[in-house]
Scaffold this motif. Structure first.
Motif, PDB file in Angstrom:
ATOM      1  N   CYS A  49     -27.904  23.286  -3.838  1.00  0.00           N
ATOM      2  CA  CYS A  49     -26.884  24.275  -4.186  1.00  0.00           C
ATOM      3  C   CYS A  49     -27.302  24.994  -5.470  1.00  0.00           C
ATOM      4  N   PRO A  50     -27.261  26.312  -5.505  1.00  0.00           N
ATOM      5  CA  PRO A  50     -27.775  27.045  -6.660  1.00  0.00           C
ATOM      6  C   PRO A  50     -26.826  27.173  -7.837  1.00  0.00           C
ATOM      7  N   ASP A  51     -25.525  26.928  -7.664  1.00  0.00           N
ATOM      8  CA  ASP A  51     -24.628  27.214  -8.789  1.00  0.00           C
ATOM      9  C   ASP A  51     -23.388  26.347  -8.847  1.00  0.00           C
ATOM     10  N   VAL A  52     -22.467  26.482  -7.902  1.00  0.00           N
ATOM     11  CA  VAL A  52     -21.182  25.794  -8.000  1.00  0.00           C
ATOM     12  C   VAL A  52     -21.336  24.287  -8.101  1.00  0.00           C
ATOM     13  N   CYS A  53     -22.175  23.708  -7.272  1.00  0.00           N
ATOM     14  CA  CYS A  53     -22.320  22.246  -7.265  1.00  0.00           C
ATOM     15  C   CYS A  53     -22.848  21.692  -8.593  1.00  0.00           C
ATOM     16  N   PRO A  54     -23.973  22.177  -9.096  1.00  0.00           N
ATOM     17  CA  PRO A  54     -24.452  21.639 -10.375  1.00  0.00           C
ATOM     18  C   PRO A  54     -23.500  21.916 -11.528  1.00  0.00           C
ATOM     19  N   LEU A  55     -22.860  23.072 -11.528  1.00  0.00           N
ATOM     20  CA  LEU A  55     -21.905  23.369 -12.592  1.00  0.00           C
ATOM     21  C   LEU A  55     -20.730  22.394 -12.551  1.00  0.00           C
ATOM     22  N   THR A  56     -20.230  22.143 -11.343  1.00  0.00           N
ATOM     23  CA  THR A  56     -19.106  21.216 -11.197  1.00  0.00           C
ATOM     24  C   THR A  56     -19.499  19.808 -11.612  1.00  0.00           C
ATOM     25  N   LEU A  57     -20.667  19.364 -11.191  1.00  0.00           N
ATOM     26  CA  LEU A  57     -21.110  18.009 -11.533  1.00  0.00           C
ATOM     27  C   LEU A  57     -21.371  17.861 -13.024  1.00  0.00           C
ATOM     28  N   GLU A  58     -21.854  18.916 -13.657  1.00  0.00           N
ATOM     29  CA  GLU A  58     -22.041  18.838 -15.107  1.00  0.00           C
ATOM     30  C   GLU A  58     -20.694  18.725 -15.826  1.00  0.00           C
ATOM     31  N   GLU A  59     -19.704  19.472 -15.357  1.00  0.00           N
ATOM     32  CA  GLU A  59     -18.364  19.370 -15.937  1.00  0.00           C
ATOM     33  C   GLU A  59     -17.784  17.979 -15.698  1.00  0.00           C
ATOM     34  N   LEU A  60     -18.025  17.421 -14.516  1.00  0.00           N
ATOM     35  CA  LEU A  60     -17.552  16.073 -14.223  1.00  0.00           C
ATOM     36  C   LEU A  60     -18.248  15.044 -15.100  1.00  0.00           C
ATOM     37  N   ALA A  61     -19.527  15.245 -15.373  1.00  0.00           N
ATOM     38  CA  ALA A  61     -20.250  14.324 -16.256  1.00  0.00           C
ATOM     39  C   ALA A  61     -19.672  14.369 -17.662  1.00  0.00           C
ATOM     40  N   SER A  62     -19.363  15.575 -18.136  1.00  0.00           N
ATOM     41  CA  SER A  62     -18.762  15.713 -19.455  1.00  0.00           C
ATOM     42  C   SER A  62     -17.397  15.043 -19.503  1.00  0.00           C
ATOM     43  N   PHE A  63     -16.587  15.283 -18.479  1.00  0.00           N
ATOM     44  CA  PHE A  63     -15.258  14.680 -18.427  1.00  0.00           C
ATOM     45  C   PHE A  63     -15.342  13.161 -18.330  1.00  0.00           C
ATOM     46  N   SER A  64     -16.217  12.667 -17.458  1.00  0.00           N
ATOM     47  CA  SER A  64     -16.347  11.224 -17.262  1.00  0.00           C
ATOM     48  C   SER A  64     -16.729  10.514 -18.554  1.00  0.00           C
ATOM     49  N   GLY A  65     -17.662  11.118 -19.308  1.00  0.00           N
ATOM     50  CA  GLY A  65     -18.073  10.515 -20.568  1.00  0.00           C
ATOM     51  C   GLY A  65     -16.947  10.471 -21.577  1.00  0.00           C
ATOM     52  N   ARG A  66     -16.216  11.551 -21.683  1.00  0.00           N
ATOM     53  CA  ARG A  66     -15.107  11.617 -22.647  1.00  0.00           C
ATOM     54  C   ARG A  66     -13.947  10.740 -22.206  1.00  0.00           C
ATOM     55  N   TYR A  67     -13.720  10.640 -20.900  1.00  0.00           N
ATOM     56  CA  TYR A  67     -12.663   9.780 -20.386  1.00  0.00           C
ATOM     57  C   TYR A  67     -12.991   8.319 -20.682  1.00  0.00           C
ATOM     58  N   GLY A  68     -14.266   7.967 -20.547  1.00  0.00           N
ATOM     59  CA  GLY A  68     -14.675   6.603 -20.845  1.00  0.00           C
ATOM     60  C   GLY A  68     -14.510   6.247 -22.309  1.00  0.00           C
ATOM     61  N   GLU A  69     -14.683   7.214 -23.177  1.00  0.00           N
ATOM     62  CA  GLU A  69     -14.529   6.971 -24.617  1.00  0.00           C
ATOM     63  C   GLU A  69     -13.070   6.782 -25.016  1.00  0.00           C
ATOM     64  N   MET A  70     -12.147   7.151 -24.129  1.00  0.00           N
ATOM     65  CA  MET A  70     -10.724   7.051 -24.427  1.00  0.00           C
ATOM     66  C   MET A  70     -10.173   5.653 -24.176  1.00  0.00           C
ATOM     67  N   ASP A  71     -11.006   4.737 -23.705  1.00  0.00           N
ATOM     68  CA  ASP A  71     -10.567   3.378 -23.367  1.00  0.00           C
ATOM     69  C   ASP A  71      -9.369   3.415 -22.430  1.00  0.00           C
ATOM     70  N   ALA A  72      -9.429   4.286 -21.441  1.00  0.00           N
ATOM     71  CA  ALA A  72      -8.332   4.425 -20.486  1.00  0.00           C
ATOM     72  C   ALA A  72      -8.179   3.149 -19.663  1.00  0.00           C
ATOM     73  N   GLU A  73      -6.938   2.814 -19.341  1.00  0.00           N
ATOM     74  CA  GLU A  73      -6.667   1.613 -18.565  1.00  0.00           C
ATOM     75  C   GLU A  73      -7.078   1.773 -17.109  1.00  0.00           C
ATOM     76  N   ASP A  74      -7.057   2.993 -16.613  1.00  0.00           N
ATOM     77  CA  ASP A  74      -7.360   3.234 -15.202  1.00  0.00           C
ATOM     78  C   ASP A  74      -8.844   3.522 -15.022  1.00  0.00           C
ATOM     79  N   PRO A  75      -9.588   2.622 -14.350  1.00  0.00           N
ATOM     80  CA  PRO A  75     -11.018   2.881 -14.114  1.00  0.00           C
ATOM     81  C   PRO A  75     -11.208   4.085 -13.208  1.00  0.00           C
ATOM     82  N   LEU A  76     -12.339   4.752 -13.370  1.00  0.00           N
ATOM     83  CA  LEU A  76     -12.601   5.993 -12.649  1.00  0.00           C
ATOM     84  C   LEU A  76     -14.018   6.002 -12.100  1.00  0.00           C
ATOM     85  N   GLN A  77     -14.167   6.489 -10.874  1.00  0.00           N
ATOM     86  CA  GLN A  77     -15.495   6.715 -10.324  1.00  0.00           C
ATOM     87  C   GLN A  77     -15.576   8.141  -9.794  1.00  0.00           C
ATOM     88  N   VAL A  78     -16.754   8.726  -9.928  1.00  0.00           N
ATOM     89  CA  VAL A  78     -17.010  10.073  -9.420  1.00  0.00           C
ATOM     90  C   VAL A  78     -17.910   9.943  -8.197  1.00  0.00           C
TER      91      VAL A  78
END
Length: 234
Positions: free
Chosen positions: A87-116
């Motif tokens: 995929c030339p654009d939407v997919c990598p952009l979305t996955l990069e945003e998800l990677a950023s969110f996942s990292g920051r969500y993990g730093e929040m010590d959230a009680e609810d585990p998350l998988q992408v």
């Protein structure tokens, strides 16, 4: 002074009326709050289903070669995205945003585990090796799935994802524009494939049910705001 029978009846009637009025006002207040929450989520590009939807049993192959079934969606929250590795654009952009969110969500010590979870819509070209390599470009903790076209099509249908292939060169629906060389997935030995597909993000609850949908474009800042609202009171 003792109350007469009629006075007692009137008093009881007033109490019942006041109780019913209080219940009605409380209901209106809760309804207004619920409508407010729905509108706020809508403004953020998210919709929570009034009743979570079931996900049909499936069997795909993860990037580590292990079988991935509906049971792997249990006991944690999942963000599921359908795309393809070239995929030339939407997919990598979305996955990069998800990677950023996942990292920051993990730093929040959230009680609810998350998988992408990433599911390819191009299993003809995206085998286990290709999906595994693709996941490392964004977050090695992501789960990438491939499998038979029939199994992927069935799962995509459960998540309201439609996709179609067009081998002609050019822009296609959901993938307009270009990216920097950082996301250049082209290969001189690989046929360029253009696949139109829905690019929304599906939220699966710990019971393995489709809980909500987040419309594109997906942005990490928006996810940090909307995701806690989507999973609250679960």
């Amino acid at each position: 002074m003792p109350l007469t029978r009629n006075t007692r009846k009137a008093f009881i009637a007033f109490l019942i009326f006041d109780l019913l009025l209080a219940i009605w006002l409380a209901y209106l207040f809760l309804l207004r709050e619920e409508v407010g929450d729905i509108n706020q989520l809508r403004e953020l590009g998210a919709t929570r289903y009034p009743e979570p939807l079931p996900v049909t049993a499936f069997s795909l192959t993860a990037e580590d070669g292990k079988v991935f079934t509906a049971e792997n969606l249990l006991d944690h929250w999942s963000l599921v995205f359908f795309g393809f590795t070239s995929c030339p654009d939407v997919c990598p952009l979305t996955l990069e945003e998800l990677a950023s969110f996942s990292g920051r969500y993990g730093e929040m010590d959230a009680e609810d585990p998350l998988q992408v979870v990433f599911v390819t819509v191009d299993p003809e070209h995206d085998g286990v090796t290709e999906v595994a390599e693709y996941m490392t470009r964004f977050d090695e903790g992501f789960t990438g799935l491939t499998g038979s076209p029939e199994a992927i099509t069935a799962l995509a249908s459960d998540f309201f994802v439609h996709f179609s292939t067009d081998n002609e060169t050019g822009n296609h629906s959901g993938h307009k524009g270009g990216l920097s060389s950082r996301f250049d997935m082209s290969s001189p030995t690989r046929e360029e494939r253009l696949i139109s597909h829905n690019s929304h993000l599906s939220v699966v609850n710990p019971a393995g049910q489709l809980h909500a949908v987040i419309r594109p474009p997906v942005r990490s800042e928006t996810l940090l705001e909307v995701f806690p609202q989507l999973i609250q009171d679960w």
